[in-house]
Design an enzyme around this catalytic site. Structure first.
Site, mmCIF file in Angstrom:
data_model
loop_
_atom_site.group_PDB
_atom_site.id
_atom_site.type_symbol
_atom_site.label_atom_id
_atom_site.label_comp_id
_atom_site.label_asym_id
_atom_site.label_seq_id
_atom_site.Cartn_x
_atom_site.Cartn_y
_atom_site.Cartn_z
ATOM 1 N N LYS A 63 50.238 -5.334 91.601
ATOM 2 C CA LYS A 63 49.614 -5.111 92.909
ATOM 3 C C LYS A 63 48.920 -3.759 92.920
ATOM 4 O O LYS A 63 49.517 -2.746 92.545
ATOM 5 C CB LYS A 63 50.680 -5.173 94.006
ATOM 6 C CG LYS A 63 50.121 -5.042 95.409
ATOM 7 C CD LYS A 63 51.149 -5.387 96.462
ATOM 8 C CE LYS A 63 51.943 -4.198 96.948
ATOM 9 N NZ LYS A 63 51.154 -3.141 97.594
ATOM 10 N N THR A 64 47.661 -3.774 93.351
ATOM 11 C CA THR A 64 46.850 -2.555 93.317
ATOM 12 C C THR A 64 46.351 -2.183 94.717
ATOM 13 O O THR A 64 46.226 -3.027 95.603
ATOM 14 C CB THR A 64 45.620 -2.771 92.412
ATOM 15 O OG1 THR A 64 44.869 -3.899 92.906
ATOM 16 C CG2 THR A 64 46.024 -3.033 90.984
ATOM 17 N N HIS A 65 46.080 -0.874 94.882
ATOM 18 C CA HIS A 65 45.240 -0.368 95.978
ATOM 19 C C HIS A 65 44.090 0.339 95.273
ATOM 20 O O HIS A 65 44.122 1.556 95.081
ATOM 21 C CB HIS A 65 46.014 0.624 96.857
ATOM 22 C CG HIS A 65 47.011 -0.006 97.759
ATOM 23 N ND1 HIS A 65 46.651 -0.888 98.748
ATOM 24 C CD2 HIS A 65 48.348 0.126 97.840
ATOM 25 C CE1 HIS A 65 47.735 -1.270 99.400
ATOM 26 N NE2 HIS A 65 48.782 -0.688 98.854
ATOM 27 N N LYS A 96 44.580 -5.882 102.409
ATOM 28 C CA LYS A 96 44.855 -6.089 103.843
ATOM 29 C C LYS A 96 43.563 -6.119 104.659
ATOM 30 O O LYS A 96 43.347 -5.326 105.580
ATOM 31 C CB LYS A 96 45.834 -5.050 104.382
ATOM 32 C CG LYS A 96 47.234 -5.204 103.778
ATOM 33 C CD LYS A 96 48.268 -4.340 104.476
ATOM 34 C CE LYS A 96 49.672 -4.591 103.930
ATOM 35 N NZ LYS A 96 49.851 -4.193 102.511
ATOM 36 N N GLY A 101 34.645 -11.999 110.079
ATOM 37 C CA GLY A 101 34.252 -12.781 108.907
ATOM 38 C C GLY A 101 33.098 -12.206 108.113
ATOM 39 O O GLY A 101 33.156 -12.084 106.880
ATOM 40 N N THR A 103 31.951 -9.181 107.941
ATOM 41 C CA THR A 103 32.275 -7.896 107.297
ATOM 42 C C THR A 103 33.209 -8.083 106.110
ATOM 43 O O THR A 103 32.969 -7.529 105.030
ATOM 44 C CB THR A 103 32.898 -6.930 108.333
ATOM 45 O OG1 THR A 103 31.961 -6.741 109.390
ATOM 46 C CG2 THR A 103 33.243 -5.591 107.707
#
Lengths: 251, 251
Positions: A63-65, A96, A101, A103
């Site tokens: 999992k990345t940010h 997140k 929609g 954008t």
């Protein structure tokens, strides 16, 4: 998750799953015998890649940010993809998404990060209404990507509860096999002083029907250079998560 | 916004406002006689900068999605800041932060975009609970930044309603002067086919007590190269928005 899925093996569920990204993830979990997702929240690419190389053997999903990497350039994605191939894991950009929609379709496909191009799975808050799913699907479906909706959160005082949670899952088929990924998993810590609350792998897999445990700081810790200790902690979480899963399906 | 603020001029409110970014924005609105914020959602930096230079004279605030710029490099921020100085407007990165405190603090301060460094105002969904505000404040307060919380959204089927909206604003002082910024403002279009719904400047300023109208596609339209037409549309929205405001404070 339905009560059906609760008792089934990841391998059985992979065979019947209609979403290509979910299917691929379940197959990987079964093959590698791990339900551990490692969250790697470092700001320098060198740490990011070294940690992923260290924990790669123990994880089904990284999992990345990607937007916190100070020295991001697209070649880092190519190196991340090479590690995913080497260690056999999928990638989950924890973006997140939370906008309208039009954008989110741009945020998902464009910009310097081009998330849709490399992230097998991403996630979104259902708060803007159905348009967010339509916007992301317009980009992700042709690429066979998976989308997770956040119906609940692990932080204190979250507004994702009660009718919010009910409406977030309403309209989804009740016999569908949803994969449940749970962050905020830790073996020792109780919280981070910034609202994050931790639960053990046993609690989330058995009590809450979680399929993939997400562990971040509990694995990479404070000394980012000590990759041997990081790998050892990843292995420990993998073992705990898999034991909880075996207990669940044989219970 | 309190009923007090509804009838007061932007200039009067600026004098009493305790938040430095809100104060600066209200002063700019009074000085330039505009309550128009232009949202500039283009993917190429050349369009982005040319449009901002064209609409600059008519706007108090420019709203960005910096993460959709394909050819982003930090020098674009320097050029954006030069335009903000030239035309006297503030910058609002519409990031819609929506993660736990520890993560949003990194997303706000770090990465290639370094939002906190240049964006006077940003926004967040209250869905994770109070920790998101603490995380963002740890970065933004020392820089005197402003934070907008999304208590409602303009999309069809949004979950930001009823108890969600009530809890989002609960705990804020009821006599505080909240600035209300409203997207989804258009003079002609009714929607975008992706869930966005439009209301007129008159409707949002008079009926809903909105302080700053946010207009995007209604101003930059489809021909991004026609900056004269874009400037003309910005002027028209500025005029409409200001007329609605004058009507409100003299009503």
């Amino acid at each position: 998750m339905t009560s059906n899925a609760y008792k089934q093996s990841y391998g059985e569920r992979a065979k019947r799953h209609s979403n290509p990204a979910a299917k691929q993830l379940l197959e990987t979990m079964e093959r590698k015998k791990t339900n551990l997702c490692v969250s790697v929240d470092t700001v320098m690419a060198s740490d990011f890649l070294a940690i992923i190389d260290a924990i790669g053997p123990y994880t089904c999903l990284v999992k990345t940010h990607i937007d916190i990497l100070e020295d991001f350039e697209y070649s880092i994605i190519e190196r991340l993809e090479a590690l995913a191939k080497k260690h056999d894991f999928l990638i989950f950009e924890d973006r997140k998404f939370a906008d309208i929609g039009n954008t989110v379709a741009l945020q998902y496909s464009a910009g310097v990060h081009k998330i849709a191009k490399w992230s097998h799975i991403t996630n979104a808050h259902p708060v803007p209404g159905p348009s967010i799913v339509r916007g992301l699907a317009s980009v992700g479906l042709p690429l066979q990507r998976g989308l997770l909706l956040l119906a609940e959160m692990s932080t204190a005082g979250t507004l994702a509860k009660d009718t919010y949670t009910e409406e977030a899952v309403a309209g989804q088929g009740s016999d569908e096999d949803f994969l449940i990924l749970t962050p905020g998993v830790g073996l020792e810590e109780k919280g981070d002083g910034m609202g994050q609350q931790y639960r053990t792998p046993h609690e989330v897999v058995l009590d809450s029907g979680c399929d993939v445990i997400i562990v971040g700081r509990g694995i990479y810790g404070k000394n980012l250079a000590d990759v041997d200790a990081i790998a050892a902690r990843a292995e420990r979480y993998m073992t705990e998560g898999w034991a909880a899963y075996l207990k669940r399906i044989s219970s």
